[in-house]
Structures are given as C-alpha cells and as structure tokens.
Design a protein around this motif. Structure first.
Motif: not given
Lengths: 257, 257
Positions: A2, A26, A36-40, A59, B13-15, B39-41, B43
């Motif tokens: 991940n 991503s 890809v599991a998360y963006h912050i 994570e 998250v996968k863009g 910000h969080i992205a 699934k």
C-alpha cells in the motif's frame, strides 16, 4: 503493498492550489500495478508533517511526499521528516555535488539557501531533479520506504521513473475500462451493478461516475477496474464482467452499450 | 478553529479524478476567515474512512467529508461514519421527505437504492441538495462538527452556504495579495523573504510560488496572506509587509515591483 502520498504546502490546504500532484503520482503508480490507499495534504509545519507521516507509517508501506523541498524558509519537508524520524540531518555529498555543478556552471555562488537543499536525513539516497533544482530523496525506514519529491509538477514528474525503480517489485497488472451510458439514472442502474458484482464475484470493481443531473438526461461513466496476476488475467476478468453488465443493461433497459 | 476535508472515493486515491473538491471547499472556507489544516483522501472502505475520521477528530474541530453519498453499493460514507462513531443509522424523516418529493413528482418509485440515500446517523441534520439528488448532512459529535456532502462538484458546491451557516462563529478576516516577480531566482529571493518576515514579525506569511525554471527566466508569484481581527487590520498588515518587501527588492535587485 500500500502506498500514500503526502502533499505538503499551505497553498494546498487553503485551496489556492488544486493538488494535481497526488493524482498524477497515484495515476502513474496505479497504472503500474500498485495500490494507493491514502492522500494527505498538510501545512508547511513540522508538527503537521510529522503527524501525517506517523499516521501513514502505521497504514502503508510506501510514502511519497511532494512539496517543500526548495530554498525558502517555509520549505521544511526534509528537515521535518528527519526530526520526526529522529534521523540526523546532514549535508548529503551527492546532493551537494549536484547543486555545485548546477550553480557553479552558471557562475552563481553556493549560498546558504542553495546549500540548504542538500541537507538530507542520514541514509537518504538522492533523486536527481531533471526538471529543476531541488534534489529529491528516498529513505528506507523500519521496513518501509519514504520518497520526497518537489511540489512543482514538472520537477515531481521528472522523478516518477526513479520512484518506480526503487519501489521494490511487489506489483500486479492493472487495467481499467470505461464506458458511457446515456439516459439511465444512477439510482436505476445501482441494483444492476450490484447484481453483476455479486454474480461475477471475480475481484473486478464496478463504479458509476455521474457526469450530469440524475433527473435530466443522465449520463454515467461506468468504470470496470482491478488488478491481476498477469495482463491476460485482468483483461479476461474485466471483459467477462463488462459482457455480463452490457447484457443485463440490454435486457433491463433495452439499450445496447 | 481548525478544519479538515476528507475526500472519499477510490477514483480519487487511484488518481483517476483530481480532487478539486477539497481545494474548492478550502478556498471557500479560507476566504471566509477559517483555517483548513488537513485534507485526506481515502477509498470507499469503512475501515479507511474510519481511520481518517479518527485521526482528524484528534486534530481539528470541523470535518467535511465529500463523496460516497449516492445510491450505488460503494457509496458508503454516511454508513461508515455511523459505524465508526457508533451512532445508529436510521431512516431520516426529513431526508425521506426530500427524496419522496423529488422522485414521486417524476412518478418514479422510491426503490431501496433511492431510500438508502435517506439513511443518516442519529442526530444528523439534513442539508438539501440543490444541485442533484443525495441529501447532505451535519452532525455534532464530541464538541466537533462533521459535515457530509456529495462528491459531484456541482452538488457539493450547492451545499457550501449551509456549511458556512452551521460552522459556528469563530472566524477571522482573511486576505491574500499576490504579485509576479520576473527574473529573480527563488534561491536569490529566499533570504530577502526571511528578512522581511523577521523584520515585520506581524503574522503575515510570505510564500514564493515558482512558475518556471530556476535557471531560465525565472518567474515567481509572491503571495502575502494572513488572518486579522478585522478587514482593516489584515489589509494594513499585508500592505505594510508588501511595501517593505518591494523596497528591499528595489534596493537589492534594482527592480520595481
């Protein structure tokens, strides 16, 4: 395996800048078979960077930070990562060499601000910046990998191949197929998506992306996607799922797609 | 008062999709005097939504989720928030009324998938969707507020005034001023930015956003921004900071900006 992306910069969290970097990184990694599991996104603040990093280290296996690598006082991403992981920050000889070559070839002084971009955590390996100045880096930490790349999209983009090379090999084949469906409401197609998902039960995701109003000439993009052990494997599963779906759309709505 | 946005959706998250919602929500709130910290992205997965929510509940006062409110099986944002906070999920009478009116006026059945959009956590207040179908909601929880709005930008946007109305009143005056500087490298202007920041010491942030190559006709956007007790207060501090900055640019680089 991940992955997460941290986009560092006040301009991102306050909405001045749309975070296209996280999407581009991503999309590149997903199409190369990674997950890809998360963006912050967080501010240029050591505390916030550290909290984001620690949350994600619990994570995921790979973290890619983007932004905050430049010469100004608010470019503190690398320094913050060092502090957070309690790794000494040192003048990295490889990065110093790169900056020396760049600035001295233009007869420009290696000022404190310019040399700041060569300070890296102990153990960092350098990624050359083919789109600009600030070097990137990657770092093995506690069985995980942390990459840091610049925030300027052209510079970030130039480092994607180096990220791919240093990710390790645990990737799969990825495929996505999209079709456009006109004239069916999302709420009307929802049960059919569930039926196909249940009946196929083959790991293929089916997602509807509404492109217009539910009530007024609805347009949906239906996306089929998933990972496989080989390109053939994922292609077969996506195609059989799509076939089942289009047959049911034909039966239920008398519509060929 | 700190705010965070959670953008929920595999497509983010996968863009596949650039998360413009977080930027738009943040830009709207920032210009209204609020402070967005994260910000969080993540699934469309209950576990990931819950982890994001819990991380942010420790860090901020207001959380706005966007995405995952529709009628399909992967629209599980509201259900996941309920599970995570251990709040019963119930058919919300206000939301049911709204959906009844919308679908029945078009002589369409209130199917299970359509009614699913009316299931809300106990105590939720409904936000009407003037741009589409799925209702939004907000919820007071442990002294904090959680808003949930759809992911379709038009629908999210239609709910921004309701978010503002229900945020509480702890906001400030915000101002941002940007100027364009041609021909100075970011690494050359960096010490000057630090000087002005230190000398003014008035809470105004100064950020350089490079728009082109460091080495080849560099272009920088210099941004001055901050919060104040009144519009006059912040305007005065930004203008005096800008004045000091432009004077020093003139002295050091013989360049008027």
């Amino acid at each position: 395996m991940n992955i997460a992306v941290i986009s560092i910069g006040n301009e991102v969290v306050k909405g001045r800048t749309v975070d296209s970097n996280s999407a581009e990184i991503s999309s590149f990694l997903t199409s190369n078979g990674f997950n890809v599991a998360y963006h912050i996104a967080c501010k240029d603040e050591t505390d916030e960077i550290c909290k984001s990093l620690k949350f994600l280290l619990d994570e995921v296996d790979v973290i890619i930070t983007t932004g905050g690598l430049g010469p100004t006082m608010d470019d503190i991403s690398i320094e913050s990562i060092s502090k957070c992981l309690r790794l000494p920050l040192e003048m990295n000889p490889h990065a110093v060499d790169i900056l020396k070559t760049k600035y001295l070839s233009l007869k420009l002084e290696l000022t404190e601000e310019r040399l700041k971009m060569a300070k890296m955590p102990l153990g960092a390996e350098i990624i050359e910046n083919k789109g600009g100045t600030a070097p990137g880096m990657f770092l093995k930490y506690d069985g995980k990998i942390i990459f840091s790349v610049p925030g300027v999209p052209r510079e970030m983009r130039s480092m994607l191949p180096q990220i791919l090379l240093n990710m390790g090999v645990s990737k799969k084949a990825y495929m996505s197929k999209e079709i456009r469906v006109n004239g069916i409401m999302e709420s009307a197609i929802a049960p059919l998506i569930k039926e196909v998902f249940d009946v196929m039960n083959n790991g293929i995701n089916i997602k509807s992306h509404p492109e217009s109003f539910e009530f007024n000439n609805p347009v949906l993009i239906i996306e089929f996607y998933g990972y496989g052990d080989s390109q053939d494997d994922i292609e077969n599963r996506i195609n059989s799922t799509y076939k089942e779906f289009s047959q049911r759309v034909k039966n239920k709505f008398s519509l060929s797609i």
